[in-house]
Structure formats: C-alpha cells, structure tokens
Design a protein around this motif. Structure first.
Motif, PDB file in Angstrom:
ATOM      1  N   VAL A   6       0.865  -1.190   0.000  1.00 59.87           N
ATOM      2  CA  VAL A   6       0.000   0.000   0.000  1.00 59.87           C
ATOM      3  C   VAL A   6       0.894   1.230   0.000  1.00 59.87           C
ATOM      4  O   VAL A   6       1.756   1.384   0.873  1.00 59.87           O
ATOM      5  CB  VAL A   6      -0.924   0.046   1.229  1.00 59.87           C
ATOM      6  CG1 VAL A   6      -1.833   1.274   1.167  1.00 59.87           C
ATOM      7  CG2 VAL A   6      -1.750  -1.221   1.337  1.00 59.87           C
ATOM      8  N   VAL A   8       0.370   5.366  -0.253  1.00 60.18           N
ATOM      9  CA  VAL A   8      -0.524   6.526  -0.304  1.00 60.18           C
ATOM     10  C   VAL A   8       0.351   7.769  -0.420  1.00 60.18           C
ATOM     11  O   VAL A   8       1.192   8.027   0.449  1.00 60.18           O
ATOM     12  CB  VAL A   8      -1.406   6.593   0.954  1.00 60.18           C
ATOM     13  CG1 VAL A   8      -2.259   7.856   0.950  1.00 60.18           C
ATOM     14  CG2 VAL A   8      -2.289   5.358   1.042  1.00 60.18           C
ATOM     15  N   ILE A  81      -8.806   4.661   0.080  1.00 54.27           N
ATOM     16  CA  ILE A  81      -7.812   3.620  -0.200  1.00 54.27           C
ATOM     17  C   ILE A  81      -8.473   2.410  -0.852  1.00 54.27           C
ATOM     18  O   ILE A  81      -7.928   1.806  -1.780  1.00 54.27           O
ATOM     19  CB  ILE A  81      -7.093   3.220   1.105  1.00 54.27           C
ATOM     20  CG1 ILE A  81      -6.218   4.369   1.601  1.00 54.27           C
ATOM     21  CG2 ILE A  81      -6.249   1.975   0.895  1.00 54.27           C
ATOM     22  CD1 ILE A  81      -5.629   4.139   2.977  1.00 54.27           C
ATOM     23  N   ILE A  92      -2.802   6.666  -5.117  1.00 54.74           N
ATOM     24  CA  ILE A  92      -2.806   5.469  -4.271  1.00 54.74           C
ATOM     25  C   ILE A  92      -2.399   4.272  -5.120  1.00 54.74           C
ATOM     26  O   ILE A  92      -2.947   4.063  -6.207  1.00 54.74           O
ATOM     27  CB  ILE A  92      -4.190   5.226  -3.642  1.00 54.74           C
ATOM     28  CG1 ILE A  92      -4.583   6.389  -2.735  1.00 54.74           C
ATOM     29  CG2 ILE A  92      -4.201   3.919  -2.851  1.00 54.74           C
ATOM     30  CD1 ILE A  92      -6.016   6.346  -2.297  1.00 54.74           C
ATOM     31  N   MET A  94      -2.018   0.082  -4.889  1.00 52.59           N
ATOM     32  CA  MET A  94      -2.358  -1.137  -4.133  1.00 52.59           C
ATOM     33  C   MET A  94      -1.878  -2.329  -4.944  1.00 52.59           C
ATOM     34  O   MET A  94      -2.146  -2.418  -6.146  1.00 52.59           O
ATOM     35  CB  MET A  94      -3.856  -1.228  -3.902  1.00 52.59           C
ATOM     36  CG  MET A  94      -4.475   0.014  -3.299  1.00 52.59           C
ATOM     37  SD  MET A  94      -4.377   0.047  -1.520  1.00 52.59           S
ATOM     38  CE  MET A  94      -5.787  -0.973  -1.128  1.00 52.59           C
TER      39      MET A  94
END
Length: 407
Positions: A6, A8, A81, A92, A94
């Motif tokens: 992850v 951000v 998210i 973002i 992922m």
C-alpha cells in the motif's frame, strides 16, 4: 526487503457541508473534468478537507493503526484507499488482493443466506467457486455460525454479521486487509480469536487497522498514524507516542466534589509537589507519594479510613487502595495529616485521575458511611516505561537462570 503493498502519496479528499451545494459542485466538477479543467486544489464555500495531504507506505508483514477522534478522517481515508471514494488529490497504489471490513454488514445482500453471501464476496474478489468451496467449511467454523449459515443475513445480529464478515475477509487469502472498528462489536471470545488470526495474517499480508481501543492497537500494530481534522500529525513506528497523542487530545474528566458535608480534604501534595492546574508527572518504577489533610466536620465521628481509586483516560478503574485493609482506622484528631507511599509505581505510561473517599465504619466492617467523595480530584501522568503494552500494569520481576540472577 519487504514488498510495499500500500502506497498513499499526498492524498486529499474534500466534502461539502451542505447537500444541495454539494450536488451543484458535483455537476460542475463533472463538466470541468470532461474538458480537462480540474480545480481540486481550491476549496469552495462550505467545503472542507476530510483528508488533507496524507502519505504513508505499508509493507507485507506490517500492521498500520489509524488513530484519531471521531471525525478525524480515518474512515474516509480507508474508503478512498479501498476505492469506494475517489481522491481529489494524490495517488494510491495497491498491490494484490484487497479485503475490507469498513462498515458493519457492508458487502452483504440481506436477502441472501450467510452461505450465499460467502460465495458472493468471494466472486467479487475474483475467487473461483471451486476455490471458495475448499475454504467454505473453515470459514463457517471460524465464524461460529454453523447453525445459522443458511439463514438470510437480514436476521443476523450485529455481532453475527461481524463474525461472518471477518471470517470471509480473513480466510480468502488477502494481500491487504482493511479493518475499521468492526471488532468492537463481537463478543470477547471472538475478538481474541480474531486478533490471533490477524497476527497470523500479518506474516503474509499488510493490515490497515482503525480502533478506539488503544490496548488493541498496542497489541497488533507496529506503526501508527495519528490524525486530527484530516491532517497527519504523526506517522511512525513509535506506537506508544501515537497512543499518547490520541489520549492527550481528550480533556480529563472534570474533578467533582460529590459531597463534603461531613469531611473535607485539602493541601494535597504529589511527590512533594502541591496539586495545581498543571498535571504533575511521575515515573514508572519510582515511589509515588500522596500527602493531604483531612478535616472531620461531623461531631461524634471517632475514626475514619480513606479509599483511593485510580482511573485511566478511558475511565477504567486500574487500582484501588484502602488504608484500613492492613492497618487500623485513623483516630480523629484536630489535625489529620495523611501520607501514603506506593512503592515502585507499576502503572504504564499515561494520564490518570485519583478519587478520594473518606469513610467511617464505627469499627464494624459491614456498616460504613461516606463522609466525603472527591471524584477525579487529582490528575497525574506516568512516564518513562515507553513499552507497547496493553495492560494497565507492567510488572517487575526478579529473574534467575539456572540459579543465577539476571536482574
């Protein structure tokens, strides 16, 4: 080096306080986006940043705790998210399969049974029916809902929905697991089982965890973000510091003299410092000294004792003390100066309050009467331990190995 799952990067999300104005802004933004004119950097009237310039990374094997008061922006950040909301600024990234429990019952069709909802959730995550069947018995057993798995979810209690939701999310092999305060609803036994499962999952996935229960945060998180009004005020591996910042935002319960018609207490000293508006600090493992004067106003009282109650920021009682437990009552005199020493204070770091009860029992254990109650009357802080513990007391011990002292 662990894989970053992850990322951000300077993410922000704004909302409008007024519904009609927000709808109008939404139409305007749709039109501007069609022509590539994006004005997301500017706040318009009645708008505010729910999430403001947040950046962090979570690697495989890490659990990030999001801390902050209600309205700080934690749940909004998780929704951004997870893709439920689009960010107004930032990026973002992922990597891998994402399972999220953000709202109670989210992702469940209330008309379908628990079993059917398991297959539905798995299909949304791209898991085949064959693969889901292999894990079905394990999911049902973990949820403890064998008797009701073929009952429509609309008849489930809040706790049952949490059990099913967590079981599905945890057993479908996520790379990223997002949990927002959902475990606060389940019963104690299931919470313990869930935390153990989270610890197991952390070996192979990244976890984002929101909770107002700081013992749970201290137990499972190895890094935290503390948020206020959408902004990131702390991000790091010092979980204890994040928890302390969380508690510092709450003002202590106001002191209150519930009644003092028959007795009063004054001239309170903590470690030889007079009680004042400033919070007095003491250190873990050091002696904690209380000194004060008691004035018995009611005539005919021959003896009294004092009960002390210590509470933490959550208003949980963490310690009690009765002066008459191992000593006789105090004989009433014209001047009653009391000093109590607690050797080697073992409370963990944090802020605490003391309540004083002045009591008489006329020499009998079962018949007692309060002469005065000073509720949350003294506030003090404990510092110096700096350990991520989730109990009120951190014990000291003398250790030997093969008869040799290690302390």
């Amino acid at each position: 080096m662990s894989e970053v799952l992850v990322k951000v990067d300077h993410v922000s999300k704004k909302f409008c306080k007024d519904l009609k104005t927000g709808l109008w802004y939404g139409f305007q933004d749709l039109g501007k986006n069609l022509f590539g004119n994006n004005s997301e950097n500017q706040l318009r009237p009645k708008e505010f940043w729910a999430v403001n310039d947040i950046s962090f990374e979570v690697k495989r094997g890490e659990c990030l705790g999001l801390l902050g008061h209600n309205g700080a922006g934690k749940s909004t950040l998780l929704k951004v998210i997870n893709g439920l909301l689009s960010p107004d600024k930032g990026r973002i990234e992922m990597r891998g399969r994402v399972n999220a429990l953000i709202e109670l019952g989210a992702g469940f069709n209330p008309i379908l049974t628990g079993r059917e909802n398991i297959f539905n959730n798995a299909a949304v995550l791209g898991i085949s029916e064959k693969e889901t069947k292999k894990k079905l018995d394990e999911i049902i057993a973990f949820s403890e809902l064998e008797e009701f798995i073929d009952t429509p979810v609309q008849y489930y209690s809040s706790g049952m929905k949490v059990k099913l939701g967590f079981s599905v999310a945890a057993h479908l092999e996520p790379d990223i697991l997002i949990l927002d305060e959902v475990l606060a609803v389940g019963d104690a036994g299931f919470r313990i089982k869930s935390f153990n499962k989270m610890m197991e999952l952390m070996k192979s996935c990244a976890v984002l965890f929101v909770s107002h229960a700081m013992p749970n945060v201290a137990r499972v998180c190895n890094k935290v973000i503390y948020m206020e009004h959408g902004k990131n005020l702390y991000c790091g591996n010092d979980v204890h510091q994040g928890i302390e910042m969380y508690f510092d935002q709450f003002s202590s319960e106001k002191s209150k003299i519930e009644f003092n018609d028959a007795a009063t207490i004054d001239q309170i000293y903590i470690n030889k410092q007079p009680q004042s508006n400033n919070v007095i600090s003491t250190f873990y493992g050091e002696d904690f000294k209380l000194k004060f004067n008691i004035n018995i106003l009611e005539k005919g009282i021959e003896s009294f004792y004092i009960s002390i109650q210590i509470t933490d920021k959550d208003l949980k009682i963490v310690a009690n003390f009765f002066t008459n437990k191992f000593s006789p009552n105090f004989k009433v005199e014209n001047h009653n100066e009391i000093e109590i020493i607690f050797p080697e204070l073992l409370l963990i770091d944090g802020e605490y309050q003391i309540t004083y009860f002045i009591v008489t029992n006329d020499g009998t254990e079962n018949q007692y009467r309060y002469l005065a109650i000073y509720r949350n009357y003294t506030t003090f802080k404990v510092r110096g331990l700096k350990e991520n513990v989730y109990a009120a007391i951190y014990l000291k011990g003398f250790i030997t190995h093969n008869g040799k002292a290690l302390n």
